[in-house]
Motif scaffolding. Sequence first.
Motif, PDB file in Angstrom:
ATOM      1  N   GLN A 149     -17.006   9.402  64.371  1.00 13.23           N
ATOM      2  CA  GLN A 149     -17.441  10.420  63.426  1.00 13.23           C
ATOM      3  C   GLN A 149     -16.281  11.372  63.123  1.00 13.23           C
ATOM      4  O   GLN A 149     -15.330  11.452  63.891  1.00 13.23           O
ATOM      5  CB  GLN A 149     -18.615  11.222  64.021  1.00 13.23           C
ATOM      6  CG  GLN A 149     -19.795  10.377  64.445  1.00 13.23           C
ATOM      7  CD  GLN A 149     -20.445   9.660  63.261  1.00 13.23           C
ATOM      8  OE1 GLN A 149     -20.741  10.288  62.257  1.00 13.23           O
ATOM      9  NE2 GLN A 149     -20.643   8.359  63.388  1.00 13.23           N
ATOM     10  N   GLU A 204     -16.521  17.347  55.942  1.00 19.34           N
ATOM     11  CA  GLU A 204     -17.277  17.784  57.119  1.00 19.34           C
ATOM     12  C   GLU A 204     -16.868  19.192  57.483  1.00 19.34           C
ATOM     13  O   GLU A 204     -15.829  19.672  57.063  1.00 19.34           O
ATOM     14  CB  GLU A 204     -16.946  16.873  58.319  1.00 19.34           C
ATOM     15  CG  GLU A 204     -17.142  15.420  58.064  1.00 19.34           C
ATOM     16  CD  GLU A 204     -18.593  15.014  58.138  1.00 19.34           C
ATOM     17  OE1 GLU A 204     -19.309  15.617  58.937  1.00 19.34           O
ATOM     18  OE2 GLU A 204     -18.983  14.108  57.397  1.00 19.34           O
ATOM     19  N   THR A 219     -15.633  14.351  63.715  1.00 16.74           N
ATOM     20  CA  THR A 219     -15.833  15.595  64.464  1.00 16.74           C
ATOM     21  C   THR A 219     -14.492  16.284  64.695  1.00 16.74           C
ATOM     22  O   THR A 219     -13.426  15.655  64.620  1.00 16.74           O
ATOM     23  CB  THR A 219     -16.469  15.314  65.839  1.00 16.74           C
ATOM     24  OG1 THR A 219     -15.559  14.504  66.570  1.00 16.74           O
ATOM     25  CG2 THR A 219     -17.800  14.599  65.713  1.00 16.74           C
ATOM     26  N   ASN A 220     -14.591  17.577  65.024  1.00 20.47           N
ATOM     27  CA  ASN A 220     -13.380  18.347  65.322  1.00 20.47           C
ATOM     28  C   ASN A 220     -12.592  17.694  66.462  1.00 20.47           C
ATOM     29  O   ASN A 220     -11.369  17.576  66.421  1.00 20.47           O
ATOM     30  CB  ASN A 220     -13.802  19.785  65.685  1.00 20.47           C
ATOM     31  CG  ASN A 220     -12.611  20.681  65.851  1.00 20.47           C
ATOM     32  OD1 ASN A 220     -12.020  20.734  66.918  1.00 20.47           O
ATOM     33  ND2 ASN A 220     -12.240  21.378  64.801  1.00 20.47           N
TER      34      ASN A 220
END
Length: 212
Positions: A177, A210, A179-180
Amino acid sequence: MPDLSEIELSRRGILAGSAATAVVAGAPAIAAPVSSPAAEASPMMPVHFKVNGERRELMLDPRTTLLDALREHLHLTGTKKGCDHGQCGACTVMVDGQRINSCLSLAVQHEGDEITTIEGLGTPDKLHPMQAAFVKHDGYQCGYCTPGQICSAVAVLDEIKRGVPSHVQADVAARPQFTNMELRERMSGNICRCGAYSNIAEAMAEVAGERA
Ligand code: FES
Ligand code: FES
């Protein structure tokens, strides 16, 4: 209190004394140049590749790195030399869509490859979305690492889209994903001495669509 000129004089005296001691103690002086037959006889080799969509041909010493071929022979100086040892990521370019450290790769290994450097991503009038996001989010300070960061960032988003796993995934078989944590892990080979990491992650997250 001694004045500055005295301090400077005594510092020079110590350095001169140390150098003399080293010579007296038999430390080797600067080595005389040794001629290397291999270096003198190094044959040149042709290499053909596409750089930023343009076909280029070079005759190179086969020991020339891709980084030096780009900077010194093609004068594409956007790609930066930081460590020249694969440790900083400043020299990141994309080869056939995948990021590499160009200082660790010989130019002659890239026969027929398509190479994209920062100059091929966008222009000052028409920035690549990642370049525009770096500007918007202040993803740089001195800018030295920035071409490598941007090339890496573009390739990272593509890696995630293609499902290439990373070390921070609990399940490497699952789809990664944006994500950070993912972005930061995948960018960990690109060092920024100015510490613009948070802003770089924000820029990447915006391009990925995102929230960081
Ligand atoms: Fe290539 Fe540092 S210059 S990784
Ligand atoms: Fe200065 Fe990254 S912006 S090293």
